[in-house]
Design a protein around this motif. Sequence first.
Motif, PDB file in Angstrom:
ATOM      1  N   THR A   1       6.030 -45.260 -29.902  1.00 57.06           N
ATOM      2  CA  THR A   1       5.823 -44.121 -29.011  1.00 57.06           C
ATOM      3  C   THR A   1       5.815 -44.569 -27.555  1.00 57.06           C
ATOM      4  OG1 THR A   1       4.392 -42.236 -28.492  1.00 57.06           O
ATOM      5  CG2 THR A   1       3.299 -44.272 -29.166  1.00 57.06           C
ATOM      6  N   PHE A   2       6.349 -43.712 -26.695  1.00 49.42           N
ATOM      7  CA  PHE A   2       6.385 -43.989 -25.265  1.00 49.42           C
ATOM      8  C   PHE A   2       5.246 -43.280 -24.533  1.00 49.42           C
ATOM      9  CE2 PHE A   2      10.358 -45.554 -26.523  1.00 49.42           C
ATOM     10  CZ  PHE A   2      10.903 -46.313 -25.511  1.00 49.42           C
ATOM     11  N   ARG A   3       5.080 -41.990 -24.834  1.00 49.08           N
ATOM     12  CA  ARG A   3       4.031 -41.223 -24.157  1.00 49.08           C
ATOM     13  C   ARG A   3       3.316 -40.315 -25.136  1.00 49.08           C
ATOM     14  NH1 ARG A   3       7.775 -42.346 -20.549  1.00 49.08           N
ATOM     15  NH2 ARG A   3       7.098 -43.070 -18.485  1.00 49.08           N
ATOM     16  N   VAL A   4       2.062 -40.040 -24.809  1.00 46.31           N
ATOM     17  CA  VAL A   4       1.219 -39.179 -25.630  1.00 46.31           C
ATOM     18  C   VAL A   4       0.493 -38.213 -24.701  1.00 46.31           C
ATOM     19  CG1 VAL A   4       0.903 -40.932 -27.421  1.00 46.31           C
ATOM     20  CG2 VAL A   4      -0.719 -40.806 -25.518  1.00 46.31           C
ATOM     21  N   THR A   5      -0.078 -37.172 -25.284  1.00 46.28           N
ATOM     22  CA  THR A   5      -0.861 -36.244 -24.476  1.00 46.28           C
ATOM     23  C   THR A   5      -2.041 -35.733 -25.281  1.00 46.28           C
ATOM     24  OG1 THR A   5      -0.679 -34.335 -22.989  1.00 46.28           O
ATOM     25  CG2 THR A   5       0.374 -34.129 -25.129  1.00 46.28           C
ATOM     26  N   VAL A   6      -3.122 -35.422 -24.582  1.00 44.17           N
ATOM     27  CA  VAL A   6      -4.332 -34.873 -25.185  1.00 44.17           C
ATOM     28  C   VAL A   6      -4.447 -33.420 -24.755  1.00 44.17           C
ATOM     29  CG1 VAL A   6      -6.861 -34.966 -25.194  1.00 44.17           C
ATOM     30  CG2 VAL A   6      -5.528 -37.093 -25.250  1.00 44.17           C
ATOM     31  N   ASP A   7      -4.676 -32.506 -25.713  1.00 42.60           N
ATOM     32  CA  ASP A   7      -4.806 -31.094 -25.335  1.00 42.60           C
ATOM     33  C   ASP A   7      -6.265 -30.667 -25.294  1.00 42.60           C
ATOM     34  OD1 ASP A   7      -5.652 -30.487 -27.943  1.00 42.60           O
ATOM     35  OD2 ASP A   7      -3.771 -29.535 -28.524  1.00 42.60           O
ATOM     36  N   SER A   8      -6.503 -29.431 -24.892  1.00 46.46           N
ATOM     37  CA  SER A   8      -7.858 -28.918 -24.729  1.00 46.46           C
ATOM     38  C   SER A   8      -8.542 -28.638 -26.060  1.00 46.46           C
ATOM     39  CB  SER A   8      -7.841 -27.645 -23.876  1.00 46.46           C
ATOM     40  OG  SER A   8      -7.018 -26.653 -24.482  1.00 46.46           O
ATOM     41  N   CYS A   9      -7.811 -28.798 -27.153  1.00 49.82           N
ATOM     42  CA  CYS A   9      -8.375 -28.588 -28.493  1.00 49.82           C
ATOM     43  C   CYS A   9      -8.742 -29.910 -29.154  1.00 49.82           C
ATOM     44  CB  CYS A   9      -7.372 -27.821 -29.359  1.00 49.82           C
ATOM     45  SG  CYS A   9      -6.928 -26.193 -28.701  1.00 49.82           S
ATOM     46  N   ASP A  10      -8.899 -30.963 -28.352  1.00 47.28           N
ATOM     47  CA  ASP A  10      -9.266 -32.291 -28.851  1.00 47.28           C
ATOM     48  C   ASP A  10      -8.257 -32.816 -29.858  1.00 47.28           C
ATOM     49  OD1 ASP A  10     -11.503 -32.357 -27.253  1.00 47.28           O
ATOM     50  OD2 ASP A  10     -12.843 -31.582 -28.797  1.00 47.28           O
TER      51      ASP A  10
ATOM     52  N   VAL B   1       2.502 -48.743 -26.493  1.00 46.21           N
ATOM     53  CA  VAL B   1       3.319 -49.957 -26.373  1.00 46.21           C
ATOM     54  C   VAL B   1       4.589 -49.730 -27.197  1.00 46.21           C
ATOM     55  CG1 VAL B   1       3.403 -52.464 -26.641  1.00 46.21           C
ATOM     56  CG2 VAL B   1       1.203 -51.339 -26.194  1.00 46.21           C
ATOM     57  N   PRO B   2       5.649 -49.244 -26.588  1.00 45.87           N
ATOM     58  CA  PRO B   2       6.880 -48.982 -27.347  1.00 45.87           C
ATOM     59  C   PRO B   2       7.453 -50.273 -27.937  1.00 45.87           C
ATOM     60  CG  PRO B   2       6.965 -47.974 -25.168  1.00 45.87           C
ATOM     61  CD  PRO B   2       5.797 -48.893 -25.167  1.00 45.87           C
TER      62      PRO B   2
ATOM     63  N   ALA C   1       5.442 -61.306 -35.967  1.00 47.32           N
ATOM     64  CA  ALA C   1       5.014 -59.911 -35.908  1.00 47.32           C
ATOM     65  C   ALA C   1       4.325 -59.611 -34.580  1.00 47.32           C
ATOM     66  CB  ALA C   1       4.070 -59.601 -37.073  1.00 47.32           C
ATOM     67  N   TYR C   2       3.852 -60.648 -33.919  1.00 46.92           N
ATOM     68  CA  TYR C   2       3.229 -60.508 -32.604  1.00 46.92           C
ATOM     69  C   TYR C   2       3.814 -61.548 -31.673  1.00 46.92           C
ATOM     70  CZ  TYR C   2      -0.429 -60.681 -28.974  1.00 46.92           C
ATOM     71  OH  TYR C   2      -1.104 -60.679 -27.780  1.00 46.92           O
ATOM     72  N   ILE C   3       4.590 -61.094 -30.706  1.00 48.15           N
ATOM     73  CA  ILE C   3       5.135 -61.947 -29.655  1.00 48.15           C
ATOM     74  C   ILE C   3       4.560 -61.410 -28.341  1.00 48.15           C
ATOM     75  CG2 ILE C   3       7.230 -62.798 -28.527  1.00 48.15           C
ATOM     76  CD1 ILE C   3       8.741 -62.132 -31.131  1.00 48.15           C
ATOM     77  N   PRO C   4       3.536 -62.031 -27.805  1.00 49.27           N
ATOM     78  CA  PRO C   4       2.814 -61.474 -26.652  1.00 49.27           C
ATOM     79  C   PRO C   4       3.719 -61.004 -25.519  1.00 49.27           C
ATOM     80  CG  PRO C   4       1.636 -63.370 -27.488  1.00 49.27           C
ATOM     81  CD  PRO C   4       2.924 -63.300 -28.263  1.00 49.27           C
ATOM     82  N   ALA C   5       4.759 -61.755 -25.186  1.00 44.15           N
ATOM     83  CA  ALA C   5       5.624 -61.401 -24.065  1.00 44.15           C
ATOM     84  C   ALA C   5       6.405 -60.115 -24.294  1.00 44.15           C
ATOM     85  CB  ALA C   5       6.600 -62.543 -23.782  1.00 44.15           C
ATOM     86  N   ASN C   6       6.501 -59.663 -25.538  1.00 43.37           N
ATOM     87  CA  ASN C   6       7.302 -58.479 -25.872  1.00 43.37           C
ATOM     88  C   ASN C   6       6.492 -57.194 -25.924  1.00 43.37           C
ATOM     89  OD1 ASN C   6       9.365 -60.273 -26.053  1.00 43.37           O
ATOM     90  ND2 ASN C   6       9.770 -59.991 -28.229  1.00 43.37           N
ATOM     91  N   ASN C   7       5.231 -57.250 -25.541  1.00 40.62           N
ATOM     92  CA  ASN C   7       4.350 -56.088 -25.585  1.00 40.62           C
ATOM     93  C   ASN C   7       4.116 -55.563 -24.178  1.00 40.62           C
ATOM     94  OD1 ASN C   7       2.748 -55.897 -28.560  1.00 40.62           O
ATOM     95  ND2 ASN C   7       3.735 -57.842 -28.090  1.00 40.62           N
ATOM     96  N   LEU C   8       4.696 -54.397 -23.883  1.00 43.04           N
ATOM     97  CA  LEU C   8       4.600 -53.805 -22.556  1.00 43.04           C
ATOM     98  C   LEU C   8       3.916 -52.442 -22.633  1.00 43.04           C
ATOM     99  CD1 LEU C   8       6.634 -53.756 -19.526  1.00 43.04           C
ATOM    100  CD2 LEU C   8       6.896 -51.604 -20.757  1.00 43.04           C
ATOM    101  N   PRO C   9       2.815 -52.221 -21.898  1.00 46.16           N
ATOM    102  CA  PRO C   9       2.165 -50.904 -21.905  1.00 46.16           C
ATOM    103  C   PRO C   9       3.004 -49.916 -21.106  1.00 46.16           C
ATOM    104  CG  PRO C   9       1.131 -52.306 -20.267  1.00 46.16           C
ATOM    105  CD  PRO C   9       2.156 -53.157 -20.966  1.00 46.16           C
ATOM    106  N   LEU C  10       3.078 -48.663 -21.574  1.00 52.64           N
ATOM    107  CA  LEU C  10       3.967 -47.719 -20.911  1.00 52.64           C
ATOM    108  C   LEU C  10       3.343 -46.356 -20.639  1.00 52.64           C
ATOM    109  CD1 LEU C  10       7.726 -47.371 -21.442  1.00 52.64           C
ATOM    110  CD2 LEU C  10       6.334 -45.321 -21.433  1.00 52.64           C
ATOM    111  N   GLY C  11       2.660 -45.760 -21.633  1.00 56.20           N
ATOM    112  CA  GLY C  11       2.105 -44.424 -21.460  1.00 56.20           C
ATOM    113  C   GLY C  11       0.597 -44.420 -21.604  1.00 56.20           C
ATOM    114  N   LEU C  12      -0.045 -43.369 -21.056  1.00 60.02           N
ATOM    115  CA  LEU C  12      -1.501 -43.280 -21.177  1.00 60.02           C
ATOM    116  C   LEU C  12      -1.960 -41.830 -21.256  1.00 60.02           C
ATOM    117  CD1 LEU C  12      -2.062 -42.434 -18.046  1.00 60.02           C
ATOM    118  CD2 LEU C  12      -2.344 -44.859 -17.672  1.00 60.02           C
ATOM    119  N   ALA C  13      -3.176 -41.653 -21.737  1.00 60.66           N
ATOM    120  CA  ALA C  13      -3.838 -40.346 -21.794  1.00 60.66           C
ATOM    121  C   ALA C  13      -5.307 -40.605 -22.074  1.00 60.66           C
ATOM    122  CB  ALA C  13      -3.250 -39.460 -22.893  1.00 60.66           C
ATOM    123  N   ARG C  14      -6.181 -39.748 -21.536  1.00 63.03           N
ATOM    124  CA  ARG C  14      -7.612 -39.961 -21.703  1.00 63.03           C
ATOM    125  C   ARG C  14      -8.259 -38.871 -22.536  1.00 63.03           C
ATOM    126  NH1 ARG C  14     -12.755 -39.111 -17.737  1.00 63.03           N
ATOM    127  NH2 ARG C  14     -14.309 -39.826 -19.237  1.00 63.03           N
TER     128      ARG C  14
END
Length: 409
Positions: A122-131, A72-73, A50-63
């Motif tokens: 999920t590949f990408r996410v976004t944060v809006d002004s409404c939290d 991590v798709p 269920a966890y293979i470290p080499a197969n986990n790649l970070p892709l998208g970000l948002a603050r």
Amino acid sequence: MLSLHRILLVAGLLAAVSAAGQLDEIFSWNQLEFAWPNEQAKQEALHSGAYIPANNLPLGLARWKNKLFVTVPRWKAGVASSLNYVELEPRNNTAALIPYPSWKANIIPKDNKIDIDSVVSTFRVTVDSCDRLWVMDTGLADILGEGNQVAKPALVIYDLNTDKLIKRYEFQPSDLKEDSFFANVVVDVNPGRCDEAFAYVPDLGAYGLVVYSCQENTSWRVQHNFFHFDPLKGDFNVGGLNFQWTDGVFGLALSAIQNDGYRTMYFHPLASTKEFSVSTRVLQNKTIATDPHSYYLFKIEGEKGDLGQASASDLDETTGVVFMTQLNRDAVACWNPRKPLSPNTLALVAQDKERLIFTNDLKIDSEQNLFILSDRMPSFLYTELDPNMVNYRIFRIKVADAIRGTVCE
């Protein structure tokens, strides 16, 4: 004697190197680690696959506040959690990823019966002004392997103040095509009108755009020739690897609200060096957006030049400057839409042939910080990454510092 052209070229390269030196490398990993409930849970996941470290790649970000979301798709089997965050403070450059909103929401049951607040991949996410956190869940696990469609593609929306699900909206059959693939989402919301938000989701695989109306809780698909890839610009050379992609519309960036109450959406296919735009007045009106006669309401902004292919983009509303990744250049560029787009008005704000290999995503937060994620994804997809070297990095730089001394200023 150096020609004027060569002097300008050298000056531009020096400026790019200088900006790269200003990048604050806030996170770096050889391989991703997760904040497991306990050591036993981690060992069981390793043992079961269920966890293979080499197969986990970070892709998208948002603050959002002290949380920096990192996706991590599920490219391959063994992804521990797809939607995660790390805390910006106290600073820990190799911080373990914390699943959001919980571990349970990121685990795929053996019967594939996920909860309504779950995120499959999920590949990408976004944060809006409404939290609110908007997540584009592809619903597809083990993409490069067996391709398990666990759930329908859906927008998953969370209240960041409570970490509770607001809504899960599954795309309609009319939104989807045989080759549809959704790897991005941007959200358009006016101050104080949170319930009237719109989400724009590019379909890079089937060359379309899905528009979602929060108020009407419905969606529609928009078609246009500008969403297609350029067959002459699908060749990539990144990190010593040569490959060809046919990804269509990908990067989206929204301007500030214009005098007519709408924004301009700048967009580009990934396999292209051109930039296009359309008013959100067109996209938000289903009748107009789906009318073939709306073709001429979409505009071409210009040409980024050779090697100008970009994945993600974002716009800083204070300066009006658009930032975009530069995959073939191991770099990030800027463009000020007040000037016609051309190779002369596109400036590299950072370039690093080692640390910025495949700048996969970037985001600007509410404090005018530009965050950049690089992850060597071509090596991850086509060969393998060396676990003994740093493969994944996240940087931060102030927008003003990034554009200082460039044509974007």
